[in-house]
Design an enzyme around this catalytic site. Structure first.
Site, PDB file in Angstrom:
ATOM      1  N   HIS A  43       0.819  -1.219   0.000  1.00  0.00           N
ATOM      2  CA  HIS A  43       0.000   0.000   0.000  1.00  0.00           C
ATOM      3  C   HIS A  43       0.850   1.266   0.000  1.00  0.00           C
ATOM      4  O   HIS A  43       2.023   1.275   0.377  1.00  0.00           O
ATOM      5  CB  HIS A  43      -0.963   0.001   1.191  1.00  0.00           C
ATOM      6  CG  HIS A  43      -0.300   0.138   2.530  1.00  0.00           C
ATOM      7  ND1 HIS A  43       0.002   1.355   3.103  1.00  0.00           N
ATOM      8  CD2 HIS A  43       0.103  -0.796   3.431  1.00  0.00           C
ATOM      9  CE1 HIS A  43       0.562   1.172   4.285  1.00  0.00           C
ATOM     10  NE2 HIS A  43       0.636  -0.129   4.505  1.00  0.00           N
ATOM     11  N   CYS A  86       2.308  -4.690   7.058  1.00  0.00           N
ATOM     12  CA  CYS A  86       2.092  -4.532   5.620  1.00  0.00           C
ATOM     13  C   CYS A  86       3.331  -3.899   4.976  1.00  0.00           C
ATOM     14  O   CYS A  86       4.224  -3.411   5.664  1.00  0.00           O
ATOM     15  CB  CYS A  86       0.873  -3.660   5.365  1.00  0.00           C
ATOM     16  SG  CYS A  86      -0.689  -4.475   5.799  1.00  0.00           S
TER      17      CYS A  86
END
Length: 513
Positions: A411, A430
């Site tokens: 992301h 992440c």
């Protein structure tokens, strides 16, 4: 029976001869093969101890050795079943002792160190000593000793050849067994691979065929042989880093697709690979690790390091398929972050939620008033915390989704300053992207979908939009601390998660250390 005899009497002579031949073959098949066993081995050795040996005399000794060695065999049931099916025929001794195949195998065992594998793992010294007895015409004194040593060499060859073959083709260790957060499909030896080894016709040819040909592997082998020392490390530390990365290269889990995305955690880097070359690369931030200050190295490990206990924020190793991009995503804040961070900030600052565009839901309905939440004393699992799309959204303007057990994704991020850091293990797990729009372009290519993504990411009043990839793209999140770059120069990266330490400790177990 009389009926059959009567029929045979009337049959032509040629048919009678054929039937007799078949009966003779049937009877002979029940007998032991190798009627020339004694002469054949005497020519090879030449040792008088083999002059009186017979297959019938060998069988009970062979069976006893198999039973005695069972606890030392890696695949005892398969090896025992193989020899039972083959009437305890010493295939390796009879078919490969005289053509120097076993000598070739012995040479490979003694050179196992070239693969970063200690020859002791394969009991190479004992194998060398036993094999050499057969080439010394006075080393084996009696027929009984000849039987025993034949059986011993046969069983040892089968076991060690399987172990050596498996180590080179699959690696010593299954990564899924030693790493708590390892979700990459990795092929391991099975009954088929064992049977393949037991059925080898030409050992030398087979051994040559299984030597790793990967240029990366060969580059690390050369560095190990040259005794290279990495900057800031001792020779021992350098050797161990090379050895664990040779082991990683032996694992059967490498990408085979023409195009894929790969993230190397210790290098804090993402590459889009196409046709074997990087068509796009960028810096990434990965999950925070247990060894982020790099104080632990390969020399300083103890028994506790043999168990993988990852830090809660470490990015997992995995392979999956990117199937969708979410533009202007809503961040569904994980409960762990709520408990550790939101509670503290919201308790200290009543405007924290509003200032960070965080909304609270209960039973699917948005709470208009959050002042009644008792931060720090109330069970917050009944609430859902969501951050709206915008410039300050922790996921940035886009995230890329792929199925995985750890709820991680690639992301964007508003926290761009972290990309200027050398040590970028700073996320909650992440992977944060330095150039997310470039990745979108690489995945989607030119066209309406990419243009839509670019437009939506630049809007002032963003709305969440899901954009499906026309073709799913594989993604690999991996962990490599030593490799050869495009120029052939060896690159080393610190062991930010301590996974080298865990792997090396498990490799030492094969030596009983």
């Amino acid at each position: 029976m009389e009926h059959i005899t009567h029929k045979l009497k009337k049959a032509p002579v040629s048919l009678l001869l054929m039937v007799c031949a078949l009966l003779l073959l049937t009877v002979e098949s029940c007998k032991k093969k190798r009627s020339d066993m004694a002469n054949a081995l005497y020519k090879i050795t030449p040792n008088k101890a083999f002059k009186n040996i017979t297959p019938e005399g060998l069988t009970p000794v062979f069976q006893k050795v198999l039973a005695d060695e069972k606890k030392n065999l890696t695949n005892p049931q398969q090896i025992a079943a193989f020899y039972a099916q083959n009437e305890y025929d010493p295939i390796y001794v009879m078919d490969h002792l005289g053509n120097n195949d076993l000598k070739s195998f012995n040479t490979y065992l003694q050179k196992a160190g070239e693969h970063g594998l200690d020859p002791k793992i394969f009991n190479a010294q004992a194998y060398n000593a036993l094999l050499n007895k057969f080439y010394d015409k006075t080393a084996i004194k009696t027929t009984d000793e000849a039987y025993h040593d034949m059986a011993e060499l046969e069983v040892m060859t089968a076991n060690v050849l399987i172990n050596y073959s498996n180590a080179l083709q699959f690696g010593l260790i299954s990564p899924r067994r030693i790493y708590a957060r390892y979700f990459t499909k990795t092929l391991r030896p099975d009954s088929n691979s064992v049977n393949q080894v037991l059925g080898i016709k030409n050992i030398k040819t087979y051994l040559d065929s299984i030597q790793p040909k990967n240029p990366q592997y060969i580059a690390l082998q050369k560095a190990l042989a040259a005794g290279n020392t990495a900057p800031g490390l001792t020779k021992e530390e350098t050797d161990r880093i090379i050895k664990v990365n040779l082991e990683r290269l032996r694992w059967k889990n490498k990408p085979s697709e023409d195009k894929y995305v790969v993230v190397n955690i210790p290098d804090f880097r993402l590459d889009v690979m196409e046709g074997g070359k990087s068509s796009l690369n960028m810096k990434v931030c990965v999950g925070e690790g247990r060894n982020k200050d790099y104080t632990n190295n390969l020399v300083e490990y103890d028994d506790s390091d043999k168990t993988d206990r990852p830090f809660s924020r470490e990015t997992p190793q995995l392979n999956s398929l990117i199937y969708e991009a979410q533009v202007n995503p809503i961040w569904n804040i994980p409960q762990s972050i709520v408990n550790k961070e939101i509670v503290k900030h919201a308790g200290d600052d009543p405007y924290y939620l509003d200032n960070n565009n965080i909304e609270v839901y209960q039973n699917g309905k948005k709470l208009e008033d959050t002042e009644n939440i008792k931060w720090g004393s109330e069970d917050l699992t009944k609430y859902e915390f969501k951050q709206k799309p915008g410039d300050d959204n922790s996921l940035g303007k886009i995230k890329f989704l792929f199925p995985n057990k750890s709820s991680v994704y690639l992301h964007d991020t508003p926290a761009k300053a972290a990309f200027g850091l050398k040590m970028r293990a700073v996320s909650h797990g992440c992977v944060r992207l330095e150039k997310p729009l470039d990745l979108a372009h690489s995945l989607f290519g030119d066209g309406d979908k990419y243009e839509m993504i670019k437009q939506f990411m630049s809007e002032d009043n963003p709305k969440p939009t899901d954009v499906a990839l026309p073709k799913k793209v594989p993604v690999y999140i991996t962990y490599v601390t030593c490799w050869a770059d495009e120029t052939g120069t060896l690159q080393y990266r610190p062991d930010v998660y301590g996974l080298d330490i865990v792997l090396f400790a498990h490799m030492q177990k094969f030596l009983g250390i």
